[in-house]
Design an enzyme around this catalytic site. Structure first.
Site, short mmCIF file in Angstrom:
data_model
loop_
_atom_site.label_atom_id
_atom_site.label_comp_id
_atom_site.label_asym_id
_atom_site.label_seq_id
_atom_site.Cartn_x
_atom_site.Cartn_y
_atom_site.Cartn_z
N CYS A 189 69.87 37.58 -21.94
CA CYS A 189 69.05 38.54 -22.71
C CYS A 189 69.48 38.68 -24.17
CB CYS A 189 69.06 39.89 -22.02
SG CYS A 189 68.43 39.80 -20.34
N GLY B 232 86.07 42.05 -27.72
CA GLY B 232 86.60 40.97 -26.91
C GLY B 232 85.88 39.67 -27.20
N GLU C 183 71.92 43.74 -15.56
CA GLU C 183 72.40 43.00 -14.39
C GLU C 183 73.67 43.68 -13.90
OE1 GLU C 183 72.59 38.73 -14.93
OE2 GLU C 183 70.62 38.75 -15.88
N LYS D 215 61.72 47.41 -26.76
CA LYS D 215 62.59 46.56 -25.95
C LYS D 215 63.52 45.70 -26.81
CE LYS D 215 64.43 44.07 -22.93
NZ LYS D 215 65.09 44.37 -21.69
C1 UGA Z 1 71.05 43.74 -21.45
C2 UGA Z 1 70.77 45.19 -21.82
O1 UGA Z 1 71.98 45.94 -21.74
C3 UGA Z 1 69.72 45.79 -20.85
O2 UGA Z 1 69.42 47.13 -21.24
C4 UGA Z 1 68.47 44.94 -20.92
O3 UGA Z 1 67.47 45.41 -20.02
C5 UGA Z 1 68.81 43.51 -20.54
O4 UGA Z 1 69.81 43.00 -21.45
C6 UGA Z 1 67.58 42.69 -20.63
O5 UGA Z 1 67.04 42.52 -21.73
O6 UGA Z 1 67.07 42.26 -19.59
P1 UGA Z 1 72.51 42.54 -19.55
O7 UGA Z 1 72.12 41.24 -20.19
O8 UGA Z 1 72.45 42.68 -18.08
O9 UGA Z 1 71.61 43.73 -20.14
O10 UGA Z 1 74.02 42.78 -19.97
P2 UGA Z 1 74.85 43.87 -20.83
O11 UGA Z 1 75.47 44.84 -19.92
O12 UGA Z 1 74.03 44.38 -21.94
O13 UGA Z 1 76.00 42.94 -21.42
C7 UGA Z 1 75.67 41.86 -22.29
C8 UGA Z 1 76.90 41.16 -22.77
O14 UGA Z 1 77.61 41.99 -23.69
C9 UGA Z 1 77.91 40.77 -21.69
O15 UGA Z 1 78.31 39.44 -21.94
C10 UGA Z 1 79.04 41.75 -21.89
O16 UGA Z 1 80.26 41.21 -21.50
C11 UGA Z 1 78.98 41.99 -23.38
N1 UGA Z 1 79.54 43.29 -23.80
C12 UGA Z 1 78.99 44.45 -23.38
C13 UGA Z 1 80.65 43.32 -24.65
O17 UGA Z 1 81.16 42.26 -25.07
N2 UGA Z 1 81.14 44.53 -25.05
C14 UGA Z 1 80.61 45.69 -24.64
O18 UGA Z 1 81.12 46.76 -25.05
C15 UGA Z 1 79.51 45.66 -23.79
#
Ligand code: UGA
Length: 439
Positions: A266, A259, A158, A210
């Protein structure tokens, strides 16, 4: 002849997929049982926030290459390939995934299939779903086994959904026939010619790719958050630690931001559904570490609540807390399992007056947590605040000059629960700044 594609389910995944497939030159029909969604999309409006999506949708609604319907019969008559893009939320009171939407699409579409067709599953499902669904579709379809199924998991993020769909880093296809593979090679010809890896495998592997990818990402985040706990106990700095270990190409710096942890529609539900499925398969031990990943992640939320209470002098009673961020991550209005909202809710329940501001997610947050206070700007949220909490790292907050808040807060105290602000800048402006896992 141009391939006709349908996209069944027009949420975050489906609406993006439909608009992007039109952008690639296909004739696309999006189908959803939600009349209001179909009406909005038909008018060129995206019912959620996703950067770059609305212009793309509008462009192709105008060219006529992209249309929407609520009719399975129309979708079946139109499509050569049908992409199944509905959600698989966590079941109430259980870890397992709720497959009712996937099944209802298969049951709605299949009886109308009267020509050789390919249904392509993109939803995140427990391993073993595709083989059952293939039998279910073949049993219901008028063409029987000529209604084929392939599994093509989606990896879009997203906030970057359009770019991730137009330029994926890999394509994974679980297919049982050459025809299915050939059709998907045609759909993804552009990406394939740009050297995007195209991995053809069996159903089970495709399904597992996945969930294991999401499990790995969740594990990476919880790993660094566990290190943050150690850093806090020792006075070390987890951001420096992440940079330092991230230079090792085998580890990599991405997804090592310590954090408040992960949320959203997801990662949390996917790791739980994965554990549930492993249990059914008799290999629960293989994934018992994910329990710890989940626990570390949930502990982040209570940790921020505890640190906040400390900074308010031991109790939230009679205090005001300004909350910056409600979405589960920046560039999204999605508040599903949002760590930010969870923290705001806990703090309010413990007696603080909370005002939440988010650049895009206030409406969704209000619908989910109507009892929280909301504001129209960061400044308004922080009026009279004894403590400011930075919970979702929108660019607007990262770039914010602390002096903007100086005049309105009661106390210059901030917890940066995403370690995304510049501590020197805030401290220089006279703020008591606290990150997570940092001195
Ligand atoms: C995630 C996966 O990254 C995608 O590859 C996948 O397609 C998707 O789920 C899905 O299954 O549909 P998304 O849920 O959009 O994507 O979000 P992310 O960017 O993965 O972030 C997830 C959470 O992790 C967020 O709350 C973000 O703040 C947190 N996060 C991310 C951290 O706390 N630290 C990080 O270093 C990275």
């Amino acid at each position: 002849m141009t391939l006709h594609l349908t996209v069944l389910g027009t949420g975050y995944l489906g609406a993006t997929h439909a608009a992007c497939m039109a952008e690639l030159g296909f004739e696309v029909l999006g189908m959803d049982v939600d009349q209001a969604k179909v009406e909005a999309l038909t008018e060129g409006r995206v019912p959620f926030y996703e950067p770059d999506l609305e212009p793309l949708l509008r462009k192709h609604v105008e060219t006529g290459r992209l249309r929407f319907t609520t009719s399975y019969a129309e979708a079946a008559a139109f499509g050569d390939v049908h992409f199944l893009c509905v959600g698989t939320p966590q079941r109430k009171g259980e870890y397992a995934a709720d497959l009712r939407y996937v099944e209802s699409v298969a049951d709605g579409l299949a009886p109308h299939l009267d020509k050789p067709t390919l249904v392509v599953g993109k939803s995140t499902v427990p391993v073993g779903t595709a083989v059952r669904l293939q039998q279910r579709i073949a049993a219901l379809a008028r063409v029987g086994e000529e209604a084929e199924l392939a599994w093509n998991p989606e990896f879009l993020r997203e906030g970057f959904a359009v770019a991730d769909t137009l330029r994926p880093d890999r394509l994974v296809v679980g297919a049982t026939s050459e025809r299915a593979e050939a059709l998907l090679r045609e759909v993804y010809a552009g990406a394939i010619s740009a050297d995007t890896p195209f991995i053809v495998t069996d159903y089970a592997t495709a399904e597992l790719v996945k969930v294991s990818a999401n499990a790995f990402l969740a594990t990476k985040i919880s790993f660094i958050n566990a290190m943050a706990e150690l850093c806090e106990a020792t006075g070390a700095d987890v951001t420096v630690l992440a940079d330092a270990i991230g230079h090792d190409a085998r580890i990599g710096r991405r997804f090592l931001n310590a954090g408040l942890g992960f949320g959203g529609g997801c990662l949390p539900k996917d790791i739980r559904a994965f554990m549930a499925r492993a249990g059914e398969l008799g290999v629960d031990q293989a994934l018992s570490f994910l329990r710890e990943v989940d626990a570390i992640n949930m502990r982040r939320r209570s940790h921020v609540v505890d640190r906040s209470r400390e900074m308010c002098g031991g109790s939230f009673l009679g205090t005001r807390v300004g909350v910056l961020g409600a979405a589960f991550k920046p560039n999204s209005d999605d508040v599903r399992d949002s760590p930010a909202l969870n923290v705001a809710g806990q703090i309010q329940l413990q007696g603080a007056q909370v005002a939440v501001y988010d650049p895009r997610a206030v409406a969704n947050a209000q619908a989910l947590f109507p009892t929280l206070g909301y504001a129209d700007s960061a400044v308004e949220a922080c009026e009279g605040a004894d403590l400011v909490l930075h919970l979702t790292e929108w660019q607007e907050f990262v770039e914010m000059d602390p002096s903007v808040l100086d005049a309105v807060v009661a106390e210059k105290r901030i917890i940066d629960a995403r370690n995304a602000l510049d501590p020197l800048r805030w401290r220089a402006a006279g703020w008591l700044y606290r990150g997570l896992g940092r001195p």
